[in-house]
Design a protein around this motif. Structure first.
Motif, short mmCIF file in Angstrom:
data_model
loop_
_atom_site.label_atom_id
_atom_site.label_comp_id
_atom_site.label_asym_id
_atom_site.label_seq_id
_atom_site.Cartn_x
_atom_site.Cartn_y
_atom_site.Cartn_z
N TRP A 87 0.78 -1.19 0.11
CA TRP A 87 0.05 0.05 0.04
C TRP A 87 0.85 1.24 -0.05
O TRP A 87 0.31 2.26 -0.09
CB TRP A 87 -0.79 0.00 1.26
N LEU A 88 2.19 1.10 0.16
CA LEU A 88 3.21 2.44 0.25
C LEU A 88 4.19 2.22 -1.08
O LEU A 88 5.00 1.31 -0.71
CB LEU A 88 3.69 2.41 1.65
N THR A 147 5.20 10.13 -2.06
CA THR A 147 5.02 9.15 -1.69
C THR A 147 3.57 8.84 -2.20
O THR A 147 2.66 9.79 -2.47
CB THR A 147 4.75 9.35 0.10
N TRP A 149 0.05 6.41 -1.65
CA TRP A 149 -0.48 5.48 -0.46
C TRP A 149 -1.98 4.85 -1.21
O TRP A 149 -2.51 5.55 -1.96
CB TRP A 149 -1.19 6.36 0.53
N THR A 150 -1.85 3.71 -1.23
CA THR A 150 -2.96 3.04 -2.10
C THR A 150 -4.01 2.44 -1.08
O THR A 150 -3.52 1.69 0.12
CB THR A 150 -2.37 1.74 -2.90
N PHE A 151 -5.10 2.80 -0.89
CA PHE A 151 -6.21 2.49 0.12
C PHE A 151 -7.09 1.32 -0.54
O PHE A 151 -7.35 1.27 -1.79
CB PHE A 151 -7.06 3.63 0.40
#
Length: 83
Positions: A50-51, A79, A81-83
């Protein structure tokens, strides 16, 4: 992932011409702006599912389109971020 990019940007020629006319008239002391050139290299590292971290390094020639300014080297970190 790894990437490399190059680019150039320029001022509207009418702005440059106007600034040059101001220099010739003695109402401007700074050089007229024209073109800026940029090169960038980056590396994307997936730290977790996720990062993603993406450090980059940029080289800028004639910052702001001004030939009187020294070249610049700028580092950054993006950066994702994948949620």
């Amino acid at each position: 992932e790894i990437g490399f990019a190059v680019g150039a940007s320029g001022y509207n020629p009418r702005v440059t011409d106007s600034q040059q006319a101001q220099i010739e008239a003695g109402t401007r002391t700074l050089p007229a702006a024209s073109r800026e050139y940029v090169a960038e290299v980056y590396y994307g590292y997936r730290a977790t599912p996720w990062l993603t971290l993406r450090p980059n390094l940029q080289w800028i020639h004639h910052p702001g389109g001004r030939e009187d300014r020294p070249d610049m080297v700028v580092g950054g970190l993006k950066t994702v971020w994948t949620f």
